[in-house]
Design an enzyme around this catalytic site. Structure first.
Site, PDB file in Angstrom:
ATOM      1  N   CYS A 182       0.863  -1.189   0.000  1.00 25.58           N
ATOM      2  CA  CYS A 182       0.000   0.000   0.000  1.00 25.58           C
ATOM      3  C   CYS A 182       0.893   1.231   0.000  1.00 25.58           C
ATOM      4  O   CYS A 182       2.117   1.120  -0.166  1.00 25.58           O
ATOM      5  CB  CYS A 182      -0.951  -0.013   1.201  1.00 25.58           C
ATOM      6  SG  CYS A 182      -0.145  -0.259   2.784  1.00 25.58           S
ATOM      7  N   THR A 183       0.341   2.406   0.170  1.00 28.98           N
ATOM      8  CA  THR A 183       1.097   3.645  -0.018  1.00 28.98           C
ATOM      9  C   THR A 183       2.310   3.737   0.891  1.00 28.98           C
ATOM     10  O   THR A 183       3.448   3.823   0.438  1.00 28.98           O
ATOM     11  CB  THR A 183       0.188   4.865   0.200  1.00 28.98           C
ATOM     12  OG1 THR A 183      -0.965   4.746  -0.627  1.00 28.98           O
ATOM     13  CG2 THR A 183       0.937   6.158  -0.146  1.00 28.98           C
TER      14      THR A 183
END
Length: 286
Positions: A182-183
């Site tokens: 994810c980010t």
């Protein structure tokens, strides 16, 4: 010079409201804006401001016993990345809708996936031919950037992951090595623990998320496209040679940009090119 900080720490917090008041006062004193969420499980924040002020913020925040050694990611800012300061107490610092399933201690999430540094991810992929990369973000984020060959779940919000896992949609992956990404890593901390609770045998998470991977490999590795970020920048690239994966929702031209789908008077995020973004804004104003 302006920067943006991205950070999180899972650690038990006995008095989230006291931490909220302290963080709000600290940010106001330093002239910072951004969004900070605090819960009994920890802290998750993105703040922007002048570099010197952010350095003071990072030092002061790390003085809290539970936040010592917290990984803080720096990126270039514009000075107007956040419209205001928001510091709130919530049930979860990342909203999966399953606060009672999450267990944390002083070392972080209990029962989460094994952390892999960017180089370790490459080694795992070289050693195994059955590794599955699983995007732990919302579907729209993957429209402008994702890891090559990754599985992108059909979810509109983070809350949708629990129902998707419980539906059995990914049961065929339970006996495979699955690497979530994810980010910045915070969503995968929770997602990987939820997956392990549901019988996924071998779960990993990309340490530091896409941000740390991009810092290590730029556009030379497995990442393709632009990275969606939750501030006024909308997307960032890891170099001038980033691949362009998105198609403008208004005109169909290739783009790495994102914006609200203002043409349809909704608030969904869609790929939007630089030429069409002003037109979308004017449509709403009209």
């Amino acid at each position: 010079m302006h920067k943006v900080l991205l950070y999180y720490r899972f650690t038990p917090i006995a008095d989230p409201e006291a931490v909220r008041l302290w963080q709000h006062a600290l940010c106001e004193q330093l002239g910072l804006t951004g969004r900070i969420l605090i819960s009994r499980h920890g802290i998750n924040g993105t703040v922007g401001g002048e570099t010197d002020a952010l350095k003071r913020y990072a030092r002061a925040t790390r003085e809290y016993s539970g936040f010592r050694g917290m990984d803080i990611k720096w990126s270039a800012g514009t000075g107007s990345d956040f419209p205001r300061l928001s510091v709130k107490v919530r049930e979860e610092i990342v909203t999966f809708g399953a606060p009672d399933e999450l267990e944390v201690d002083a070392d972080g999430v209990v029962g989460g996936g094994q952390h892999l540094k960017p180089g370790e991810l490459h080694r795992l992929l070289e050693e195994r031919d059955d590794v599955v990369l699983l995007d732990g973000r919302n579907r729209f984020e993957a429209e402008v950037g994702r890891f090559r060959g990754a599985v992108v779940p059909d979810v509109d919000t983070t809350r949708d992951f629990v129902a998707l896992l419980d539906s059995g949609a990914f049961d065929h992956l339970k006996d495979k090595p699955v690497v979530t990404y994810c980010t910045g890593g915070v969503r995968c901390e929770v997602l990987s623990s939820l997956m392990r609770k549901r019988g996924f045998d071998e779960v990993y998470q990309l340490e530091g998320g896409i941000v740390r991977y991009g810092e290590s490999f730029g556009n030379r590795g497995l990442w393709e496209g632009s990275l969606y970020v939750f501030d006024q920048r909308q997307t960032i690239d890891f170099g001038a040679d980033a691949a362009v994966l998105g198609s403008c929702a208004a005109c169909g031209e290739p783009t790495g940009g994102m914006g609200n789908c203002r043409l349809w008077a909704c608030r969904k995020q869609v790929p939007v090119c630089a030429a069409c973004e002003p037109a979308c804004t004017e449509h709403v104003a009209a």
